[in-house]
Motif scaffolding. Structure first.
Motif, PDB file in Angstrom:
ATOM      1  N   ASP A  97     -47.562  -1.581  40.363  1.00  0.00           N
ATOM      2  CA  ASP A  97     -46.368  -0.907  40.884  1.00  0.00           C
ATOM      3  C   ASP A  97     -46.360   0.557  40.438  1.00  0.00           C
ATOM      4  O   ASP A  97     -46.042   1.450  41.220  1.00  0.00           O
ATOM      5  N   SER A  98     -46.722   0.798  39.188  1.00  0.00           N
ATOM      6  CA  SER A  98     -46.786   2.175  38.684  1.00  0.00           C
ATOM      7  C   SER A  98     -47.914   2.951  39.342  1.00  0.00           C
ATOM      8  O   SER A  98     -47.758   4.124  39.677  1.00  0.00           O
ATOM      9  N   ALA A  99     -49.073   2.316  39.531  1.00  0.00           N
ATOM     10  CA  ALA A  99     -50.221   2.980  40.143  1.00  0.00           C
ATOM     11  C   ALA A  99     -49.974   3.291  41.611  1.00  0.00           C
ATOM     12  O   ALA A  99     -50.578   4.216  42.164  1.00  0.00           O
ATOM     13  N   ALA A 100     -49.062   2.562  42.238  1.00  0.00           N
ATOM     14  CA  ALA A 100     -48.774   2.772  43.659  1.00  0.00           C
ATOM     15  C   ALA A 100     -48.283   4.190  43.925  1.00  0.00           C
ATOM     16  O   ALA A 100     -48.465   4.716  45.021  1.00  0.00           O
ATOM     17  N   ILE A 101     -47.697   4.828  42.932  1.00  0.00           N
ATOM     18  CA  ILE A 101     -47.229   6.206  43.068  1.00  0.00           C
ATOM     19  C   ILE A 101     -48.390   7.120  43.450  1.00  0.00           C
ATOM     20  O   ILE A 101     -48.243   8.033  44.247  1.00  0.00           O
ATOM     21  N   TYR A 102     -49.563   6.851  42.885  1.00  0.00           N
ATOM     22  CA  TYR A 102     -50.741   7.699  43.093  1.00  0.00           C
ATOM     23  C   TYR A 102     -51.569   7.293  44.304  1.00  0.00           C
ATOM     24  O   TYR A 102     -52.408   8.056  44.756  1.00  0.00           O
ATOM     25  N   GLY A 103     -51.357   6.086  44.801  1.00  0.00           N
ATOM     26  CA  GLY A 103     -52.144   5.605  45.928  1.00  0.00           C
ATOM     27  C   GLY A 103     -53.560   5.268  45.485  1.00  0.00           C
ATOM     28  O   GLY A 103     -53.851   5.154  44.305  1.00  0.00           O
ATOM     29  N   GLY A 104     -54.441   5.075  46.449  1.00  0.00           N
ATOM     30  CA  GLY A 104     -55.835   4.784  46.144  1.00  0.00           C
ATOM     31  C   GLY A 104     -56.186   3.324  46.338  1.00  0.00           C
ATOM     32  O   GLY A 104     -55.325   2.494  46.624  1.00  0.00           O
ATOM     33  N   LYS A 105     -57.472   3.050  46.181  1.00  0.00           N
ATOM     34  CA  LYS A 105     -57.984   1.684  46.323  1.00  0.00           C
ATOM     35  C   LYS A 105     -58.314   1.125  44.948  1.00  0.00           C
ATOM     36  O   LYS A 105     -58.823   1.837  44.080  1.00  0.00           O
ATOM     37  N   GLY A 109     -58.092  -8.619  40.581  1.00  0.00           N
ATOM     38  CA  GLY A 109     -58.354 -10.024  40.338  1.00  0.00           C
ATOM     39  C   GLY A 109     -57.240 -10.627  39.510  1.00  0.00           C
ATOM     40  O   GLY A 109     -56.197 -10.007  39.298  1.00  0.00           O
ATOM     41  N   THR A 110     -57.453 -11.823  39.023  1.00  0.00           N
ATOM     42  CA  THR A 110     -56.463 -12.489  38.185  1.00  0.00           C
ATOM     43  C   THR A 110     -56.451 -11.834  36.815  1.00  0.00           C
ATOM     44  O   THR A 110     -57.432 -11.898  36.086  1.00  0.00           O
ATOM     45  N   ARG A 111     -55.371 -11.130  36.514  1.00  0.00           N
ATOM     46  CA  ARG A 111     -55.152 -10.443  35.233  1.00  0.00           C
ATOM     47  C   ARG A 111     -56.129  -9.301  34.975  1.00  0.00           C
ATOM     48  O   ARG A 111     -56.354  -8.940  33.834  1.00  0.00           O
ATOM     49  N   TRP A 112     -56.690  -8.705  36.035  1.00  0.00           N
ATOM     50  CA  TRP A 112     -57.538  -7.520  35.856  1.00  0.00           C
ATOM     51  C   TRP A 112     -57.510  -6.640  37.092  1.00  0.00           C
ATOM     52  O   TRP A 112     -57.220  -7.101  38.190  1.00  0.00           O
ATOM     53  N   VAL A 113     -57.808  -5.355  36.870  1.00  0.00           N
ATOM     54  CA  VAL A 113     -57.901  -4.360  37.939  1.00  0.00           C
ATOM     55  C   VAL A 113     -59.082  -3.458  37.623  1.00  0.00           C
ATOM     56  O   VAL A 113     -59.283  -3.064  36.475  1.00  0.00           O
ATOM     57  N   LEU A 114     -59.836  -3.125  38.648  1.00  0.00           N
ATOM     58  CA  LEU A 114     -60.951  -2.188  38.500  1.00  0.00           C
ATOM     59  C   LEU A 114     -60.690  -1.024  39.452  1.00  0.00           C
ATOM     60  O   LEU A 114     -60.377  -1.228  40.614  1.00  0.00           O
ATOM     61  N   SER A 115     -60.788   0.189  38.921  1.00  0.00           N
ATOM     62  CA  SER A 115     -60.611   1.380  39.752  1.00  0.00           C
ATOM     63  C   SER A 115     -61.828   2.277  39.563  1.00  0.00           C
ATOM     64  O   SER A 115     -62.351   2.401  38.456  1.00  0.00           O
ATOM     65  N   ALA A 116     -62.283   2.884  40.653  1.00  0.00           N
ATOM     66  CA  ALA A 116     -63.497   3.701  40.621  1.00  0.00           C
ATOM     67  C   ALA A 116     -63.257   5.037  41.290  1.00  0.00           C
ATOM     68  O   ALA A 116     -62.452   5.139  42.225  1.00  0.00           O
ATOM     69  N   PRO A 119     -64.386   4.905  45.750  1.00  0.00           N
ATOM     70  CA  PRO A 119     -63.794   3.642  46.207  1.00  0.00           C
ATOM     71  C   PRO A 119     -64.750   2.742  46.972  1.00  0.00           C
ATOM     72  O   PRO A 119     -64.587   1.523  46.967  1.00  0.00           O
ATOM     73  N   GLU A 120     -65.772   3.303  47.625  1.00  0.00           N
ATOM     74  CA  GLU A 120     -66.712   2.460  48.366  1.00  0.00           C
ATOM     75  C   GLU A 120     -67.497   1.533  47.433  1.00  0.00           C
ATOM     76  O   GLU A 120     -68.029   0.513  47.861  1.00  0.00           O
ATOM     77  N   MET A 121     -67.548   1.838  46.148  1.00  0.00           N
ATOM     78  CA  MET A 121     -68.228   0.979  45.178  1.00  0.00           C
ATOM     79  C   MET A 121     -67.447  -0.314  44.917  1.00  0.00           C
ATOM     80  O   MET A 121     -68.006  -1.282  44.431  1.00  0.00           O
ATOM     81  N   LEU A 122     -66.164  -0.322  45.263  1.00  0.00           N
ATOM     82  CA  LEU A 122     -65.348  -1.504  44.995  1.00  0.00           C
ATOM     83  C   LEU A 122     -65.882  -2.737  45.709  1.00  0.00           C
ATOM     84  O   LEU A 122     -65.831  -3.844  45.160  1.00  0.00           O
ATOM     85  N   GLU A 123     -66.394  -2.585  46.919  1.00  0.00           N
ATOM     86  CA  GLU A 123     -66.963  -3.734  47.645  1.00  0.00           C
ATOM     87  C   GLU A 123     -68.173  -4.287  46.910  1.00  0.00           C
ATOM     88  O   GLU A 123     -68.362  -5.495  46.845  1.00  0.00           O
ATOM     89  N   ARG A 124     -68.991  -3.413  46.374  1.00  0.00           N
ATOM     90  CA  ARG A 124     -70.160  -3.876  45.621  1.00  0.00           C
ATOM     91  C   ARG A 124     -69.720  -4.663  44.387  1.00  0.00           C
ATOM     92  O   ARG A 124     -70.266  -5.715  44.072  1.00  0.00           O
TER      93      ARG A 124
END
Length: 146
Positions: A97-105, A109-116, A119-124
Motif C-alpha cells: 500500500d505504501s509502495a503504491a504511491i511510487y508505482g512500478g512493477k 509472493g507469500t510474505r515476500w516482494v522483489l523489486s528490480a 522490471p523486465e527481469m521480474l518475469e525471469r
C-alpha cells in the motif's frame, strides 16, 4: 526424548512441504494464469531473504532488519534488486500500500516482494520463485493514450 523429536518434526513438516499458507486471500483471488509452477519456490515459505537470494543467484546484503520486515540488496552484472520479506501477510500488504504511491512493477509472493531496477527481469525471477508480477499505479494522473 523421541516424542519431542517427532513433535518437532511434525511442526516443521508443513513449512517444508507447503508453497503457500492456504489462508492467503490474495492468492485465492489471483488469476491462475499469472501463477507459475516453480518447484524451487516451495522451499521459500516461510520467506527468508537469504533463501530467495540464493534461488536468484545472489548473496544479499541485508539493509533493513526490523520486526515488520527484512530487506536485502542483490547486486549482479545484469540487475540490482531488493528482496523484502515479512513475518506476516498484513505487513506485506501495508508495505505494498505504501509502495503504491511510487508505482512500478513488483514480483509478489507469500510474505515476500522483489523489486528490480529493470522490471523486465521480474518475469525471469518469477520462473524461479513463483509469485505474481503486480503493477502498482502510483499517485497522479494516469498516462493518456493518444
Amino acid at each position: 526424548m523421541k516424542r519431542a523429536a517427532i513433535v518437532g518434526s511434525l511442526a516443521v513438516l508443513p513449512l517444508l512441504t507447503a508453497c503457500s499458507g492456504g489462508g492467503d486471500k490474495a492468492a485465492e483471488e489471483a488469476d491462475p494464469s499469472n501463477i507459475s509452477a516453480a518447484p524451487a519456490a516451495g522451499v521459500v515459505a516461510p520467506a527468508k531473504v537469504e533463501v530467495i537470494a540464493s534461488l536468484t543467484g545472489c548473496k544479499a546484503k541485508i539493509r533493513i532488519e526490523a520486526d515488520e520486515l527484512r530487506q536485502g540488496l542483490c547486486h549482479t552484472k545484469e540487475v540490482d534488486y531488493l528482496i523484502t520479506t515479512f513475518p506476516e501477510e498484513k505487513y506485506k500488504k501495508a508495505w505494498l500500500d505504501s509502495a503504491a504511491i511510487y508505482g512500478g512493477k513488483y514480483l509478489v509472493g507469500t510474505r515476500w516482494v522483489l523489486s528490480a531496477k529493470e522490471p523486465e527481469m521480474l518475469e525471469r525471477f518469477r520462473t524461479k520463485l513463483g509469485g505474481t508480477v503486480q503493477q502498482l499505479r502510483g499517485i497522479g494522473p494516469a498516462p493518456s493514450t493518444p
